[in-house]
Structure formats: C-alpha cells, structure tokens
Motif scaffolding. Structure first.
Motif, PDB file in Angstrom:
ATOM      1  N   LYS A 239       0.812  -1.206   0.000  1.00 45.11           N
ATOM      2  CA  LYS A 239       0.000   0.000   0.000  1.00 45.11           C
ATOM      3  C   LYS A 239       0.854   1.269   0.000  1.00 45.11           C
ATOM      4  N   GLU A 242       6.086   2.682  -4.119  1.00 46.81           N
ATOM      5  CA  GLU A 242       6.394   3.022  -5.508  1.00 46.81           C
ATOM      6  C   GLU A 242       7.738   2.438  -5.893  1.00 46.81           C
ATOM      7  N   VAL A 269       0.409  -5.100  -7.128  1.00 47.23           N
ATOM      8  CA  VAL A 269       0.436  -3.662  -6.869  1.00 47.23           C
ATOM      9  C   VAL A 269      -0.636  -3.362  -5.831  1.00 47.23           C
ATOM     10  N   GLU A 271      -2.824  -1.252  -2.723  1.00 42.20           N
ATOM     11  CA  GLU A 271      -3.710  -0.086  -2.736  1.00 42.20           C
ATOM     12  C   GLU A 271      -2.898   1.205  -2.800  1.00 42.20           C
ATOM     13  N   ALA A 273      -0.580   2.060  -4.669  1.00 40.58           N
ATOM     14  CA  ALA A 273       0.825   1.884  -5.048  1.00 40.58           C
ATOM     15  C   ALA A 273       1.011   2.174  -6.539  1.00 40.58           C
ATOM     16  N   LYS A 274       2.278   2.331  -6.945  1.00 34.79           N
ATOM     17  CA  LYS A 274       2.578   2.646  -8.344  1.00 34.79           C
ATOM     18  C   LYS A 274       3.808   1.861  -8.789  1.00 34.79           C
ATOM     19  N   GLN A 297      -3.777  -5.608  -9.618  1.00 33.46           N
ATOM     20  CA  GLN A 297      -3.835  -4.227  -9.132  1.00 33.46           C
ATOM     21  C   GLN A 297      -4.986  -4.029  -8.154  1.00 33.46           C
ATOM     22  N   SER A 301      -4.493   1.996  -7.538  1.00 34.45           N
ATOM     23  CA  SER A 301      -3.108   1.711  -7.906  1.00 34.45           C
ATOM     24  C   SER A 301      -2.850   2.080  -9.365  1.00 34.45           C
ATOM     25  N   TYR A 303      -0.301   0.990 -12.726  1.00 37.55           N
ATOM     26  CA  TYR A 303       0.697   0.127 -13.350  1.00 37.55           C
ATOM     27  C   TYR A 303       0.906   0.606 -14.779  1.00 37.55           C
ATOM     28  N   THR A 328      -8.655   2.417 -10.524  1.00 37.53           N
ATOM     29  CA  THR A 328      -7.366   1.819 -10.866  1.00 37.53           C
ATOM     30  C   THR A 328      -6.962   2.207 -12.286  1.00 37.53           C
TER      31      THR A 328
END
Length: 488
Positions: A239, A242, A269, A271, A273-274, A297, A301, A303, A328
């Motif tokens: 969470k 990156e 990936v 919550e 997150a990148k 994902q 998030s 991606y 997302t």
C-alpha cells in the motif's frame, strides 16, 4: 516431485511404455511396471509435455538444494497442471497465429549455472542503473549485481534467501496464486529459484531497479539442441509504495545463437501503489523467447508498462492484468519490430471488475522483412460491476515489404452499461500523401520514408521514463532498419 498424496509428472509415465519414477518411491529400472493412473488423466496427458517436464524436474533435483516451501508449492502445482496440458497447436485459438513447432521439434536441454569466475567477460554494464540484478541463463549472479543499501524494509534477492518471517509469509500468499498456460507451468517446474522484489507499505524506491537477463548458453543454427532457462520474478509493492523497474533481456556472443528463454514475472500492486515497468527484449535472432507478465492491481493503484521487443526468432509476450479494486489505472504501450525472419507476438488480457477503472493500451509494430510476422491479440473485459470504466485500445501496424504478415484481433467484451470504451486497428504501408508532403519540400523519398518510420516508433519509445533508455531504443531501431552506415 509432488507430495506423497499427489501425482507427479514422472508417476504418470507408468501409463506409457517407458517408466522413469514413481510418485513416492525411488527410481526404478526401465520396464518396471507399477499401478496405472486413472485412464481419464492418461488420455488428457501429452507424452511430449511429460517428458519435457520430467527433464526439467530431474535437472533441478540433481543440481539444486531442497527448495523452501513456497517454491516447492509452485513446483507441485505446476507439475499437476502439466498432467493434463497438451502442447499448443495452431488449432488452439490462443495459438492460432503462433507456430511453436520450432520449440516442439527441438531437443530441450536445461542450462546449468555458470561459475562466477567464468562470467568475468560480461563485465560491468555502464548503462545499468543502480541497484541492478544480473540473471544469467535463469540463475542469479551476485558478483555481477549491484545492490547498494536499499530503503528500510525493501528486499531484493532470491526467495530461498529471505530471512524475514513476515516477508516470507506475504510472499507465500502469491507464489503460485496466478494461472497461465503450458509455458507458465513449465517455468514453474523448471525455475531454479524465484527472484523476489518486495517494497513495504508507504516506501518509495527513488532509484530504478535494473533486472538484466543474459542468455549465454546457445547452440548453432544447424543444431537440433535448444538450451532452456526459466527465470521467474515475483514483485510485491504494498500500500502506497512506488518502484521503477527496467527489465532487459539480451543474448550473449553471436546474433544467431539458438536457445529458449521461458520467463515469468508476477506483479502485485497494492492499494494506492505505483509501478513503472520498462521492458526491453533484444535476444538473438535464433532464439525463442516466451514471456508471461501477470499483474494484480488493487484500488487506486497505477501500473505502467512500456515494451520494446526487436529480438528472437519466436517472441511471444503474454500480458494478463486484473484490476481488483476501484479507481485503478493501467497503461500498456508496446512497440514490436520484425526486421528479419521473425514472429513478434503480443497476447494481452485486461480484466476490469470494479468502478471507475481506467485502461490505456497502444500497440505498434513494424514488419520490415518479407518473411516477418506480427500478432496482436488484445482482450479488454469490462465486467458488470465495472461501471464508469474508461478503456481505450489501439493497434497500428506498418508492413514495409511484400508478403510481410500481421494478424490483429482487438477485442472488447463489455457487460457494464455505463462505460466509455473504444478500440481501433490499422494496417498499412506508409501513406502516399505523407510521403508527398516531404517530397514537395525537397526531401528525397528514402529520407522521407526513414523519417516517417522512426516517428512511427517514437510514440512508444518516448514513453520510457529514462532518457538513456530512449536513446538506446532509438539507436537500436535505426541500426536494425538501416544497418548500412551513412557515408560522410
């Protein structure tokens, strides 16, 4: 091998004339008979697949220490899957345009690890980011890797080297939790270990992580032997975390070496997150390169994947992305180039299950050889709960030679009713009016064609987040499309 109460690849061979090993007992002599397995399973089994899987199993059992429980679980599940998975043919829809006979008709030979001393000739990659990992023929090589001090809680290394119980527990939840095809399962049986990249909650890794995959063990063109490696990567970004990764595959000495890289990457990936994922494939033109990228994902998030693939005689990339939370974002950008007798194949599937998901996909390819081929099979599935989804998909192909071939199959499956979705496909040579525009301004036809071709690729190349990768990609494309040096 599977557990005692399971069925192994080897035990099924008791149904066939040559028996190698029972599920729980020691190896027996050829011709020894044991109780046959259920006839239904025997009918579904492919003897060629069983022999190949057994070859991979035997190679690992002879050269590797006992695996940790998550890796053993992966091998068990993969073995069981292969018991009923036939080798794909052109009659199977996912392989309708992809001929895998090059692999099927070769003698597959698992690769053993090199000694660190024998790899000194690789040297340091001055273009490599720091931190970086070197993986040679599927095996992690510490002496060629650069792992400076990472942020607290970040782990980059082998699954078998994890000494944190909490990280091992989290990783164990996702090892073998995805599903793939035959090649996915063969990787699960043959992977010597799993490279794990773990980013804890709220951690942002400032420096890009470079995963460098080298294929050194190859046979000559006239050989029937095909050395195989099975690298596998699991990336978990929790969470708010990156990370920026660069995944690069290249061959060793000689551009005609024949080998098979059968690779898998799983990405989780969390919550918010990148993950920024740059993927570059420049394998030998005699190689087979089969790649799986599976992404999960969670809500909010991001991606982003940018791919450049120019190598391999047979290149197939399977991309599977599942959005398991709302809000997302998924972005997939791909450029494929067939500059010789090559097949460049992208099979992608995006599954949107929650509201306000956004996906953007652009696929571009150039086929610059009369025997070159390209395939795009892209599926975007918008399920009933994915209201207010915004999904766009575009594929464009340039055929620069007569008899060059491209097969495209863009596909939108929409069940939700409140969505904004679009897709498009275009296949052509360069437009006459575009060439005329250049010629009307005093630019000769050859220069005009080169300018248009390079600008066609630039839309994807410019998405790479690092200037050094952009320049490397531009130089590679120019050299492949125009190998003759320009006179002064």
């Amino acid at each position: 091998m599977l557990a005692a109460n399971s069925m192994s690849i080897s035990s099924l061979n008791s149904c066939f004339p040559v028996f190698r090993r029972s599920a729980t007992g020691p190896r027996r002599n050829a011709g020894t008979r044991v109780a046959a397995q259920p006839p239904t399973l025997a009918i579904l089994s492919d003897p060629h697949v069983l022999r190949l899987a057994e070859t991979l199993e035997d190679h690992l059992s002879a050269s590797s220490p006992p695996p940790p429980p998550p890796l053993q679980k992966l091998r068990d599940i993969s073995s069981e899957s292969l018991l009923s998975t036939p080798w794909p043919s052109r009659k199977d829809e996912p392989f309708r345009f992809t001929d895998t006979s090059y692999i099927r008709n070769s003698e597959i030979q698992p690769v053993s690890p090199y000694s660190s001393q024998s790899l000194g000739f690789l040297g340091a990659d001055t273009d490599a980011f720091s931190p970086s990992l070197a993986i040679v023929d599927g095996y992690y090589v510490e002496s060629l890797s650069k792992l400076p001090e990472l942020p607290e809680g970040v782990f980059v290394g082998l699954l078998s080297n994890i000494d944190s119980d909490s990280i091992m527990k989290k990783v164990s939840e996702y090892v073998a939790s995805f599903e793939g095809d035959l090649f996915w399962s063969l990787n699960g049986v043959g992977a010597p270990d799993v490279i794990v990249v773990y980013v804890p909650e709220g951690c942002k890794v400032e420096s890009a992580l470079h995963l460098r995959f080298f294929s050194l063990n190859g046979s000559d063109r006239n050989s029937k032997t095909l050395p195989v490696s099975n690298p596998r990567v699991l990336m978990m970004v929790e969470k708010g975390g990156e990370i920026d990764i660069v995944e690069e595959y290249s061959g060793g000495d000689g551009n005609d070496k024949c080998y098979w890289t059968n690779s898998v990457m799983e990405v989780v990936v969390g919550e918010g997150a990148k993950v920024s994922h740059s993927y570059i494939q420049t394998q030998s033109l005699g190689a087979a390169h089969v790649k799986w990228t599976s992404v999960r994902q969670e809500s909010s998030s991001v991606y982003q994947q940018i791919e450049l693939s120019t190598g391999a005689k047979l290149n197939r990339h399977n991309v599977h992305v599942q959005q398991v939370g709302p809000d997302t974002l998924t972005e997939l950008s791909t450029f494929h180039l067939s500059s010789g007798d090559q097949l460049q194949d992208l099979h992608s599937k995006l599954i949107l299950n929650h509201p306000r998901g956004v996906s953007r996909q652009i696929h571009k390819c150039i086929v610059a050889h009369s025997l070159g081929q390209a395939v795009f099979d892209g599926n975007v599935q918008v399920n009933r709960e994915a209201q207010q989804t915004d999904a766009g998909q575009l594929t464009r192909s340039l055929l620069l030679e007569p008899r060059a071939t491209v097969n495209v199959k863009p596909n939108l499956q929409i069940i939700a009713d409140d969505v904004k979705c679009s897709h498009g496909a275009a296949i052509s040579d360069l437009e006459e009016d575009q060439l005329f525009y250049f010629q009307a301004r005093g630019i000769d036809l050859e220069t005009a064609r080169k300018a248009l071709i390079f600008s066609f690729a630039a839309e994807v190349v410019q998405k790479f987040p690092h200037k050094s990768i952009q320049k490397k990609a531009e130089s590679l494309i120019r050299n492949l499309l125009d190998p003759t040096p320009t006179s002064a």
